[in-house]
Design a protein around this motif. Structure first.
Motif, mmCIF file in Angstrom:
data_model
loop_
_atom_site.group_PDB
_atom_site.id
_atom_site.type_symbol
_atom_site.label_atom_id
_atom_site.label_comp_id
_atom_site.label_asym_id
_atom_site.label_seq_id
_atom_site.Cartn_x
_atom_site.Cartn_y
_atom_site.Cartn_z
ATOM 1 N N LEU A 55 41.798 41.522 44.545
ATOM 2 C CA LEU A 55 40.518 40.993 44.081
ATOM 3 C C LEU A 55 39.794 40.236 45.188
ATOM 4 O O LEU A 55 38.567 40.199 45.229
ATOM 5 N N ASP A 56 40.535 39.660 46.117
ATOM 6 C CA ASP A 56 39.930 38.952 47.234
ATOM 7 C C ASP A 56 39.102 39.898 48.101
ATOM 8 O O ASP A 56 38.137 39.477 48.744
ATOM 9 N N GLN A 57 39.438 41.175 48.107
ATOM 10 C CA GLN A 57 38.664 42.162 48.854
ATOM 11 C C GLN A 57 37.301 42.412 48.198
ATOM 12 O O GLN A 57 36.370 42.848 48.861
ATOM 13 N N VAL A 58 37.201 42.138 46.906
ATOM 14 C CA VAL A 58 35.967 42.370 46.153
ATOM 15 C C VAL A 58 35.153 41.081 46.014
ATOM 16 O O VAL A 58 33.942 41.072 46.227
ATOM 17 N N ILE A 59 35.820 39.995 45.650
ATOM 18 C CA ILE A 59 35.178 38.690 45.499
ATOM 19 C C ILE A 59 35.927 37.719 46.422
ATOM 20 O O ILE A 59 36.920 37.113 46.006
ATOM 21 N N PRO A 60 35.489 37.603 47.679
ATOM 22 C CA PRO A 60 36.210 36.758 48.638
ATOM 23 C C PRO A 60 36.387 35.317 48.138
ATOM 24 O O PRO A 60 35.466 34.722 47.590
ATOM 25 N N GLU A 61 37.603 34.824 48.312
ATOM 26 C CA GLU A 61 37.976 33.449 47.950
ATOM 27 C C GLU A 61 37.720 33.124 46.478
ATOM 28 O O GLU A 61 37.419 31.995 46.114
ATOM 29 N N PHE A 62 37.859 34.138 45.620
ATOM 30 C CA PHE A 62 37.615 33.945 44.193
ATOM 31 C C PHE A 62 38.496 32.863 43.592
ATOM 32 O O PHE A 62 38.099 32.189 42.643
ATOM 33 N N TRP A 63 39.691 32.665 44.126
ATOM 34 C CA TRP A 63 40.644 31.716 43.559
ATOM 35 C C TRP A 63 40.137 30.272 43.641
ATOM 36 O O TRP A 63 40.635 29.399 42.948
ATOM 37 N N LYS A 64 39.117 30.039 44.452
ATOM 38 C CA LYS A 64 38.579 28.680 44.574
ATOM 39 C C LYS A 64 37.765 28.279 43.345
ATOM 40 O O LYS A 64 37.598 27.089 43.081
ATOM 41 N N THR A 65 37.261 29.256 42.584
ATOM 42 C CA THR A 65 36.500 28.940 41.371
ATOM 43 C C THR A 65 37.131 29.525 40.112
ATOM 44 O O THR A 65 36.786 29.108 39.006
#
Length: 157
Positions: A55-65
């Protein structure tokens, strides 16, 4: 009854379906996601461990939100035979930043991901079961949902 046509219909608002819808919507396509549950994540069938990289390839740094529960820093593997088992494990704090994997509660995580999808321009309808596909000239061109608004059509299902 009018025909509603989209570029793509995605069946299922789990992480895979939502990610596909996100990519398509970001590319400017008209996308609709059909989910049988009351909300994305209501009918999940996942153990709860989520790996960051795809998922980081699609929404970079998604884990921050995104609503993640905790970062997993320990991995265990069992090697089994008919009568015995050996457990191998490793823990590494370097897996924390960025997180390699983490646990999620799908009811929360899928709702967050659905918000990203709608913000990208896709439409999500819930409480809707795809009852059948619609075929024309041997090609699938839509889905029957039983909704009062009628069936849905798309170039890609």
């Amino acid at each position: 009854m009018s025909q509603e046509k989209f570029d793509c219909i995605v069946v299922g608002a789990g992480p895979s379906g939502l990610t596909a819808a996100y990519i398509l919507a970001k590319a400017g396509l008209q996308v609709i996601v059909i989910e049988r549950g009351e909300f994305p994540g209501a009918k999940n069938v996942m153990g709860g461990v989520f790996y960051r990289y795809p998922l980081d390839q699609v929404i970079p740094e998604f884990w921050k939100t995104a609503p993640i529960e905790r970062v997993v820093v320990e991995q265990r593997m069992w090697l089994l035979s008919d009568q015995a088992g050996i457990k191998i494990g490793a823990a590494d704090q370097r897996l924390v930043d960025p997180p390699n994997n983490f646990t999620v509660l799908r009811a929360k995580f899928d709702r967050w991901l659905a918000d990203q999808v709608t913000n990208a321009g896709a439409m999500i309808i819930t409480d809707t079961v795809v009852e059948d596909v619609i075929k024309k000239d041997g090609k699938i061109v839509g889905v029957k949902t039983g909704r009062e608004e009628g069936d849905l059509y798309a170039d890609c299902i």
